[in-house]
Every structure is written in C-alpha cells, then in structure tokens.
Design a protein around this motif. Sequence first.
Motif, mmCIF file in Angstrom:
data_model
loop_
_atom_site.group_PDB
_atom_site.id
_atom_site.type_symbol
_atom_site.label_atom_id
_atom_site.label_comp_id
_atom_site.label_asym_id
_atom_site.label_seq_id
_atom_site.Cartn_x
_atom_site.Cartn_y
_atom_site.Cartn_z
ATOM 1 N N LEU A 29 0.837 -1.204 0.000
ATOM 2 C CA LEU A 29 0.000 0.000 0.000
ATOM 3 C C LEU A 29 0.880 1.267 0.000
ATOM 4 C CD1 LEU A 29 -2.838 1.208 0.205
ATOM 5 C CD2 LEU A 29 -2.755 0.882 2.675
ATOM 6 N N HIS A 30 1.957 1.217 0.794
ATOM 7 C CA HIS A 30 2.918 2.336 0.878
ATOM 8 C C HIS A 30 3.504 2.604 -0.522
ATOM 9 C CE1 HIS A 30 6.053 4.669 2.968
ATOM 10 N NE2 HIS A 30 7.007 3.885 2.501
ATOM 11 N N LEU A 31 3.918 1.527 -1.190
ATOM 12 C CA LEU A 31 4.477 1.647 -2.542
ATOM 13 C C LEU A 31 3.384 2.110 -3.518
ATOM 14 C CD1 LEU A 31 6.720 1.159 -4.631
ATOM 15 C CD2 LEU A 31 6.157 -1.263 -4.612
ATOM 16 N N GLY A 32 2.161 1.593 -3.340
ATOM 17 C CA GLY A 32 1.040 1.975 -4.212
ATOM 18 C C GLY A 32 0.716 3.455 -4.074
ATOM 19 N N LEU A 33 0.748 3.960 -2.832
ATOM 20 C CA LEU A 33 0.452 5.382 -2.611
ATOM 21 C C LEU A 33 1.538 6.259 -3.249
ATOM 22 C CD1 LEU A 33 -0.759 5.204 1.095
ATOM 23 C CD2 LEU A 33 -2.082 6.147 -0.811
ATOM 24 N N TYR A 34 2.781 5.769 -3.142
ATOM 25 C CA TYR A 34 3.892 6.515 -3.763
ATOM 26 C C TYR A 34 3.678 6.577 -5.281
ATOM 27 C CZ TYR A 34 8.571 7.629 -5.401
ATOM 28 O OH TYR A 34 9.626 8.208 -6.046
ATOM 29 N N THR A 35 3.253 5.427 -5.859
ATOM 30 C CA THR A 35 3.025 5.358 -7.306
ATOM 31 C C THR A 35 1.871 6.298 -7.690
ATOM 32 O OG1 THR A 35 3.682 3.058 -7.139
ATOM 33 C CG2 THR A 35 2.690 3.708 -9.213
ATOM 34 N N ALA A 36 0.829 6.326 -6.851
ATOM 35 C CA ALA A 36 -0.308 7.215 -7.128
ATOM 36 C C ALA A 36 0.144 8.670 -7.071
ATOM 37 C CB ALA A 36 -1.421 6.952 -6.126
ATOM 38 N N ASP A 37 1.015 8.980 -6.101
ATOM 39 C CA ASP A 37 1.522 10.349 -5.949
ATOM 40 C C ASP A 37 2.352 10.769 -7.178
ATOM 41 O OD1 ASP A 37 1.788 12.707 -4.508
ATOM 42 O OD2 ASP A 37 3.696 12.093 -3.617
ATOM 43 N N VAL A 73 8.524 6.121 -11.596
ATOM 44 C CA VAL A 73 8.674 5.394 -10.325
ATOM 45 C C VAL A 73 9.911 4.503 -10.390
ATOM 46 C CG1 VAL A 73 7.631 3.607 -8.851
ATOM 47 C CG2 VAL A 73 6.217 5.465 -9.741
ATOM 48 N N ALA A 74 10.050 3.768 -11.512
ATOM 49 C CA ALA A 74 11.193 2.852 -11.657
ATOM 50 C C ALA A 74 12.509 3.627 -11.642
ATOM 51 C CB ALA A 74 11.058 2.047 -12.943
ATOM 52 N N SER A 75 12.550 4.768 -12.355
ATOM 53 C CA SER A 75 13.818 5.515 -12.410
ATOM 54 C C SER A 75 14.143 6.124 -11.046
ATOM 55 C CB SER A 75 13.804 6.557 -13.528
ATOM 56 O OG SER A 75 13.262 7.754 -13.057
ATOM 57 N N GLU A 76 13.105 6.540 -10.290
ATOM 58 C CA GLU A 76 13.353 7.073 -8.931
ATOM 59 C C GLU A 76 13.897 5.977 -8.017
ATOM 60 O OE1 GLU A 76 12.342 10.355 -7.306
ATOM 61 O OE2 GLU A 76 12.832 10.847 -9.376
ATOM 62 N N ILE A 77 13.306 4.767 -8.153
ATOM 63 C CA ILE A 77 13.751 3.651 -7.303
ATOM 64 C C ILE A 77 15.211 3.331 -7.605
ATOM 65 C CG2 ILE A 77 13.469 1.160 -6.871
ATOM 66 C CD1 ILE A 77 10.453 1.562 -7.083
ATOM 67 N N ILE A 78 15.584 3.431 -8.888
ATOM 68 C CA ILE A 78 16.971 3.107 -9.258
ATOM 69 C C ILE A 78 17.929 4.225 -8.807
ATOM 70 C CG2 ILE A 78 18.536 2.782 -11.244
ATOM 71 C CD1 ILE A 78 16.062 1.428 -12.628
ATOM 72 N N SER A 79 17.478 5.486 -8.953
ATOM 73 C CA SER A 79 18.428 6.575 -8.715
ATOM 74 C C SER A 79 18.502 7.050 -7.254
ATOM 75 C CB SER A 79 18.119 7.761 -9.634
ATOM 76 O OG SER A 79 16.816 8.191 -9.369
ATOM 77 N N ARG A 80 17.450 6.845 -6.475
ATOM 78 C CA ARG A 80 17.496 7.300 -5.066
ATOM 79 C C ARG A 80 17.756 6.101 -4.166
ATOM 80 N NH1 ARG A 80 14.829 12.527 -4.216
ATOM 81 N NH2 ARG A 80 14.099 13.171 -6.253
ATOM 82 N N ILE A 81 18.883 6.156 -3.485
ATOM 83 C CA ILE A 81 19.318 4.985 -2.737
ATOM 84 C C ILE A 81 18.320 4.587 -1.640
ATOM 85 C CG2 ILE A 81 20.940 6.370 -1.350
ATOM 86 C CD1 ILE A 81 21.629 2.822 -2.399
ATOM 87 N N TYR A 82 17.675 5.582 -0.995
ATOM 88 C CA TYR A 82 16.739 5.207 0.082
ATOM 89 C C TYR A 82 15.508 4.489 -0.462
ATOM 90 C CZ TYR A 82 13.077 8.869 -0.283
ATOM 91 O OH TYR A 82 12.016 9.652 -0.690
ATOM 92 N N LEU A 83 15.153 4.823 -1.745
ATOM 93 C CA LEU A 83 14.023 4.113 -2.364
ATOM 94 C C LEU A 83 14.464 2.715 -2.817
ATOM 95 C CD1 LEU A 83 12.254 6.905 -4.474
ATOM 96 C CD2 LEU A 83 11.693 6.059 -2.192
ATOM 97 N N THR A 84 15.727 2.601 -3.297
ATOM 98 C CA THR A 84 16.242 1.280 -3.702
ATOM 99 C C THR A 84 16.209 0.342 -2.499
ATOM 100 O OG1 THR A 84 17.818 2.543 -5.038
ATOM 101 C CG2 THR A 84 18.149 0.159 -4.947
ATOM 102 N N ILE A 85 16.640 0.886 -1.345
ATOM 103 C CA ILE A 85 16.674 0.065 -0.122
ATOM 104 C C ILE A 85 15.246 -0.333 0.290
ATOM 105 C CG2 ILE A 85 17.221 0.170 2.362
ATOM 106 C CD1 ILE A 85 19.699 1.829 1.549
#
Length: 285
Positions: free
Chosen positions: A94-102, A110-122
């Motif tokens: 749900l947390h990830l879903g809300l982020y995607t909705a945002d 979303v995919a590029s943010e997850i790859i480029s921001r280390i806290y999101l990758t973690i």
Amino acid sequence: MKYPWNDYSGRLSPLKLTVFLALFCPAAWVGLSFALGWLEPRPFTAAIREIGLWTIRLIFMALAITPLRHAVQWSRLILVRRMIGVAAFAYATLHLGLYTADQMFDLAKVASEIISRIYLTIGFTAVIGLAALAATSTDAMIRRLGARSWQRLHRLVYLVALLAIVHYCMQSKLDLWEPTIMAGIYAWLMGYRLLALRFAVRGRLPPVWTVVLAIAAATATALGEAAYFMLAYHADPERVIAANWSLMLGVRPAPIVLGCGLAVAVAAMLRGYFALPAKRRTRFA
Ligand code: HEM
C-alpha cells in the motif's frame, strides 16, 4: 473452511480474531483521514508516511513474537505471527502503491526514482524480501519446503527489518528520534536471539539475561546516536551521551529502549513467579 481467525483445530480463536480486526484499523484510519481531508495540504505525503510507519511497526511486531512468547511464556502468541507478517507485506504494498499514485501512476518515473534514489532502492529491496516471505507463508508452502528450510528462508526477515530501518533513517534526515528508537529495539530483538542460542533454558532466556540485554541495547543506542551526531554535525559525543540523563531535549531514545527492555524483563520475572506453585511462591517472596 479455513478462516484466518480459526486456530489449528479449526475453532474460533479470540486472540486471532482480535489481531485480525486490529490489523485493518491503521489503514482504515488513514483512508478515512484521506477522504475527509484531514491530511491536507499534502494528503499523499502524509498517507505514505503513516502507512510506512505502520509497515515498519508491523515488521517489528512480527519479529517480537518469538522473544515475547518465550519471555512471558505465552505460547499462543505464535498463532498471530504469520498474520502480522502478511499484514506487514500488505502495508508495504500500500505504501508503494500510494507513492506510485503520488507520481500520477507514471511507472517509468517510479522505476527511475527507485533506481536513482538509494533510500528508495533500499525500501524496494525490503518490499521484495517481504513478498518472498508472504509468498512462502501458506501451509502448502511450509509443507513443500520442509520446516527447516522454511525457517532458514524466513530468517530473511532480519535483513528486511534492517533495510526498513535504513530506509526510515535516510528519509528522516533531521529528526532521527523515532528511527533511533527502532534501531535500539532492533538491537534488542537480535540480541535476544543471539543470547538465546547460548543461554536459553527450554527455549527461554533467564530473566537476568533480559536485564543485561536491556542495558546493552540501551548502551548501543546511546553510542550509535552519539556517533551519528559526531559524524554528521561534529557534535561532542560526551554531550550527546550526557543528554540521556536530562529531560531538556525530551526523553532520548536510549532511556526509551532501556524502559522497553526492562518492561519485558519485569514481565518475564512476574510470569516466572506466578507460574510457581503457591507453596514455592511464598518461599520465593
Ligand atoms: C518494507 C519496505 C518499506 C518500509 C518499512 C518503509 C517505511 C517507511 C517509513 C517508516 C517512512 C517514514 C515515515 C515518517 O517519516 O514518518 C517512509 C517514508 C517514505 N517511503 Fe517508505 N518504506 C518501505 C518501502 C518503500 C518503497 C518501496 C518506496 C517507494 C519506492 C517508499 C517510499 C517512501 C517515501 C517517498 C517516503 C517519504 C515520504 C515523505 O516524507 O515525503 N518506501 N517509509
């Protein structure tokens, strides 16, 4: 028919039913607050935060079941561990879903943010770990894997919890009060398991060791906090440690970790005392 609120024998378990219903409450509350506009001016950010907090709390609750059921000798607690673990995965999704909705459901972004921001990758790695745990949590999967391999695989939750703390610390930036408490509790939870390997008597760590552990986890929390402030802000570590004895900056994380650890130790002692037959209890007193 197998319902989540039934125990192994198929009878209704009040404990399971209560926990099952309680697990919906935080999400329902966030949903209601969102719908009624109480999360303005940035409803998505507030909802992401709230659900993220509940995800990490649920991971920790699942991790706390084993030490608590041994310490307070409440073996039925095991009935709700799987349910809490699966709920942690649902909250993470749900947390990830809300982020995607945002991000307006722009999956490429979303995919590029997850790859480029280390806290999101973690954070994302932690979600993958939780997905693996949830997918192997059915009775059929436990039978297929065999109890030993299943248990070994499910030790992955220790890594997931660690990644969740790192994600939490990294996005909190300035206010590390609650993430530091979480890190201290993580030290306690892992310490309990390590000490139990060596000193447990019939699976239970003697209460004196729970007192030692509470002091050790609180000390590690205080030292970790001092090290962080020294490295990030060149603060004098002695002054950061001294702040634990004063209330000028509110209650610091180390005393809170100590309080939680000692509460478990006292509960374990009381449980041990009341488990004694009445005659031996008076002698003990
Ligand atoms: C098991 C996995 C995860 C856990 C336990 C978790 C937990 C948390 C927690 C506790 C917070 C801080 C709440 C606060 O500041 O009060 C947070 C914030 C956040 N998380 Fe996660 N998270 C996870 C995975 C993810 C993933 C996969 C993403 C997105 C790809 C994500 C995106 C965010 C964002 C954007 C924030 C900051 C919101 C803001 O303040 O602007 N998280 N998360």
